[in-house]
Design a protein around this motif. Structure first.
Motif, PDB file in Angstrom:
ATOM      1  N   ARG A  43     -10.038 -12.120  -1.783  1.00 52.29           N
ATOM      2  CA  ARG A  43     -11.049 -12.366  -2.403  1.00 52.29           C
ATOM      3  C   ARG A  43     -11.059 -12.320  -3.898  1.00 52.29           C
ATOM      4  NH1 ARG A  43     -15.536  -7.555  -1.848  1.00 52.29           N
ATOM      5  NH2 ARG A  43     -14.205  -5.878  -1.808  1.00 52.29           N
ATOM      6  N   PHE A  44     -10.272 -11.277  -4.464  1.00 53.53           N
ATOM      7  CA  PHE A  44     -10.106 -11.092  -5.931  1.00 53.53           C
ATOM      8  C   PHE A  44      -8.808 -11.562  -6.395  1.00 53.53           C
ATOM      9  CE2 PHE A  44     -12.783  -7.080  -5.204  1.00 53.53           C
ATOM     10  CZ  PHE A  44     -14.187  -7.556  -5.550  1.00 53.53           C
ATOM     11  N   LYS A  45      -7.882 -11.891  -5.402  1.00 52.26           N
ATOM     12  CA  LYS A  45      -6.580 -12.340  -5.592  1.00 52.26           C
ATOM     13  C   LYS A  45      -5.663 -11.413  -6.612  1.00 52.26           C
ATOM     14  CE  LYS A  45      -7.711 -17.596  -6.090  1.00 52.26           C
ATOM     15  NZ  LYS A  45      -8.882 -16.957  -5.295  1.00 52.26           N
ATOM     16  N   GLN A  46      -6.031 -10.201  -6.081  1.00 55.36           N
ATOM     17  CA  GLN A  46      -5.430  -8.882  -6.500  1.00 55.36           C
ATOM     18  C   GLN A  46      -4.612  -7.919  -5.607  1.00 55.36           C
ATOM     19  OE1 GLN A  46      -8.566  -7.378  -8.639  1.00 55.36           O
ATOM     20  NE2 GLN A  46      -8.323  -8.574 -10.714  1.00 55.36           N
ATOM     21  N   ASP A  47      -4.712  -8.361  -4.131  1.00 57.56           N
ATOM     22  CA  ASP A  47      -4.107  -7.325  -3.271  1.00 57.56           C
ATOM     23  C   ASP A  47      -2.607  -7.599  -3.192  1.00 57.56           C
ATOM     24  OD1 ASP A  47      -3.658  -5.884  -0.997  1.00 57.56           O
ATOM     25  OD2 ASP A  47      -4.764  -7.094   0.564  1.00 57.56           O
ATOM     26  N   TYR A  48      -2.064  -6.862  -4.168  1.00 56.82           N
ATOM     27  CA  TYR A  48      -0.508  -7.017  -4.383  1.00 56.82           C
ATOM     28  C   TYR A  48       0.335  -6.211  -3.523  1.00 56.82           C
ATOM     29  CZ  TYR A  48      -2.514  -8.699  -8.819  1.00 56.82           C
ATOM     30  OH  TYR A  48      -3.391  -9.348  -9.882  1.00 56.82           O
ATOM     31  N   PHE A  49       0.129  -5.123  -3.185  1.00 58.89           N
ATOM     32  CA  PHE A  49       1.335  -4.479  -2.363  1.00 58.89           C
ATOM     33  C   PHE A  49       1.196  -4.140  -0.949  1.00 58.89           C
ATOM     34  CE2 PHE A  49       0.687  -2.412  -6.637  1.00 58.89           C
ATOM     35  CZ  PHE A  49       1.801  -3.084  -7.128  1.00 58.89           C
ATOM     36  N   ASN A  50       2.486  -4.128  -0.244  1.00 53.90           N
ATOM     37  CA  ASN A  50       2.560  -3.897   1.178  1.00 53.90           C
ATOM     38  C   ASN A  50       3.210  -2.673   1.049  1.00 53.90           C
ATOM     39  OD1 ASN A  50       1.142  -5.755   2.898  1.00 53.90           O
ATOM     40  ND2 ASN A  50       3.034  -7.401   2.568  1.00 53.90           N
ATOM     41  N   ILE A  51       2.757  -1.509   1.793  1.00 57.61           N
ATOM     42  CA  ILE A  51       3.549  -0.505   2.022  1.00 57.61           C
ATOM     43  C   ILE A  51       4.571  -0.399   2.842  1.00 57.61           C
ATOM     44  CG2 ILE A  51       3.184   2.049   2.493  1.00 57.61           C
ATOM     45  CD1 ILE A  51       0.241   1.825   1.489  1.00 57.61           C
ATOM     46  N   ILE A  52       5.742  -0.177   2.628  1.00 55.39           N
ATOM     47  CA  ILE A  52       6.826  -0.600   3.264  1.00 55.39           C
ATOM     48  C   ILE A  52       7.566   0.779   3.736  1.00 55.39           C
ATOM     49  CG2 ILE A  52       7.482  -2.734   2.852  1.00 55.39           C
ATOM     50  CD1 ILE A  52       9.381  -1.819   0.803  1.00 55.39           C
ATOM     51  N   HIS A  53       7.345   1.971   2.865  1.00 60.19           N
ATOM     52  CA  HIS A  53       7.785   3.458   3.410  1.00 60.19           C
ATOM     53  C   HIS A  53       6.799   4.426   2.755  1.00 60.19           C
ATOM     54  CE1 HIS A  53      10.875   5.954   4.931  1.00 60.19           C
ATOM     55  NE2 HIS A  53      11.239   6.460   3.779  1.00 60.19           N
ATOM     56  N   ARG A  54       6.877   5.571   3.418  1.00 56.98           N
ATOM     57  CA  ARG A  54       6.192   6.800   3.067  1.00 56.98           C
ATOM     58  C   ARG A  54       7.120   7.966   3.059  1.00 56.98           C
ATOM     59  NH1 ARG A  54       3.999  11.055   4.962  1.00 56.98           N
ATOM     60  NH2 ARG A  54       2.277  12.162   4.125  1.00 56.98           N
ATOM     61  N   MET A  55       7.163   8.898   2.018  1.00 58.94           N
ATOM     62  CA  MET A  55       7.963  10.157   1.959  1.00 58.94           C
ATOM     63  C   MET A  55       6.770  11.096   1.834  1.00 58.94           C
ATOM     64  SD  MET A  55      11.296  11.438   0.047  1.00 58.94           S
ATOM     65  CE  MET A  55      12.353  10.371   1.197  1.00 58.94           C
ATOM     66  N   ASP A  56       7.035  12.148   2.455  1.00 54.82           N
ATOM     67  CA  ASP A  56       6.158  13.486   2.127  1.00 54.82           C
ATOM     68  C   ASP A  56       6.626  13.879   0.760  1.00 54.82           C
ATOM     69  OD1 ASP A  56       4.290  15.661   3.612  1.00 54.82           O
ATOM     70  OD2 ASP A  56       5.713  16.669   2.850  1.00 54.82           O
TER      71      ASP A  56
END
Length: 411
Positions: free
Chosen positions: A376-389
């Motif tokens: 809707r804002f053409k600003q959803d830029y990122f997919n989270i592909i990994h997480r580290m504690d």
């Protein structure tokens, strides 16, 4: 008796007036220069935090007031601004867009007895070699970004040849070194590099660095730049079609960078972020979602990690002052150290030995342009592909002390 009653009334009146006097917070932010878009995000996040706190009664019964000054991402201006904030009675200071700013402003704040919270300062030295008692860093270090990226890349792009284009400053050097360690690309003969001037770089310098990368056999191009340096380099890399033959890594990504360079230019770039606007829903953070909703309502756009950092700093300083029952820096330091909290995401805390905020770090990939344009804002830029504690990402006490040398505690 009448005279005594009048004196008592005047004392109460003076105390009431003092209690209502605003508490000033000083924001260093770049409103001009290479980082002005990030500076706007900092100011928006800070103002939203102050508005929220003032609706809740302020700090110690007093409202908060933001005083802000432009640094143009220059350490000498950042340092001078700290002196002005102190002269205007600021209770603390925060902000900045470079590691050099963070170190310079932090040192002057310590001399004046002010707490300082840097933003957009990722060099390890900020809480490492140059760490000090009056500085707390909410953003992650280069070390932390390198560890989450190193783990992801070792799993998904093993045994690749790297080429680095890095800013010739404190952060650029520490980020490149940390990522070389994390990806086992230490050999500079095999994994080449170019340096970009920390100030005044021109088109020809970016182009020469990228042509050197193009002539290498690299599979992965790491661009350790920020602000307009990064925007211009990414546009040139796209024009040279380097993004079609190499995986591009930008260690510290922000939404404002994707917006300025353009989604097509940044498509599929991998980097890290401590926060995205989708994280609160992911971890079921009610306060985080309230921040996202309030920001969208005010600005008709998603908050960036830069705005989130400024918001969190103000909120956490205020909470510490209320716990301490004082605006005195030493008392607030004690209230912050090893304090655990959840605000915009899952649990975080300020480590007592280095004042680094320990928090989960995300590897992210820029979504395809077609996906972004459907938002809707053409600003959803990122997919989270990994997480580290955070505990896995942050340097240990032994590693920190090794960097510090003989000075094994903050002063």
């Amino acid at each position: 008796m009448r005279r005594l009653m009048i004196c008592s009334f005047l004392m109460v009146l003076a105390a009431t007036a003092n209690a209502a006097q605003p508490i000033r917070l000083g924001l260093n932010y770049p409103s001009t220069g290479n980082y002005k878009s990030e500076g706007l995000e900092l100011r928006r996040g800070a103002l939203l935090a102050i508005e929220t706190l003032n609706r809740q009664g302020g700090v110690l019964g007093r409202p908060l007031e933001l005083i802000s000054r432009n640094t143009a991402a220059r350490e000498e201006k950042a340092r001078a601004n700290i002196e002005k904030f102190a002269a205007e009675g600021a209770a603390m200071a925060f902000g900045g867009a470079t590691s050099e700013e963070a170190i310079a402003a932090g040192q002057r704040a310590r001399e004046l007895g002010l707490l300082f919270f840097p933003t957009l300062g990722y060099a390890n030295a900020i809480t490492g070699h140059d760490g000090q008692r009056y500085l707390f860093r909410e953003t992650n270090s280069a070390w932390m970004s390198a560890r989450v990226l190193g783990e992801y890349l070792s799993w998904h792009l093993p045994n690749r040849r790297y080429h680095y284009v890095s800013l010739d400053d404190n952060w650029g050097h520490s980020m490149e070194q940390a990522l070389r360690e994390a990806t086992r690309s230490r050999d500079r003969a095999r994994h080449g590099f170019s340096r970009i001037s920390a100030r005044g770089a021109h088109h020809e310098e970016y182009l020469a660095a990228l042509k050197k990368a193009a002539s290498s056999d690299a599979d992965v191009l790491v661009i350790v730049l920020l602000g307009q340096d990064l925007v211009q380099t990414m546009r040139l890399a796209h024009d040279l079609k380097l993004d079609q033959r190499m995986q591009i890594i930008v260690p510290n990504l922000t939404g404002s960078i994707v917006e300025q360079a353009g989604p097509q230019v940044m498509e599929h770039v991998i980097g890290t972020a401590a926060w995205t606007w989708r994280v609160p829903a992911l971890v079921k953070s009610e306060q985080g979602q309230a921040f996202v909703d309030a920001y969208i309502a005010q600005h008709q756009r998603y908050p960036d990690s830069t705005a989130a950092s400024a918001y969190a700093i103000v909120q956490q300083w205020a909470a510490a002052a209320n716990r301490a029952g004082s605006l005195h820096s030493e008392k607030i330091i004690k209230a912050l150290e090893d304090h655990r909290y959840s605000l915009l995401k899952d649990e975080q805390y300020w480590r007592s030995f280095d004042h680094q905020n320990v928090q989960s770090i995300y590897a992210v990939r820029v979504r395809s342009r077609s996906e972004i344009m459907q938002d809707r804002f053409k600003q959803d830029y990122f997919n989270i592909i990994h997480r580290m504690d955070g505990e896995a990402a942050a340097p240990s006490l032994d590693e920190w002390q090794e960097e510090r040398g003989d000075e094994l505690s903050l002063r």
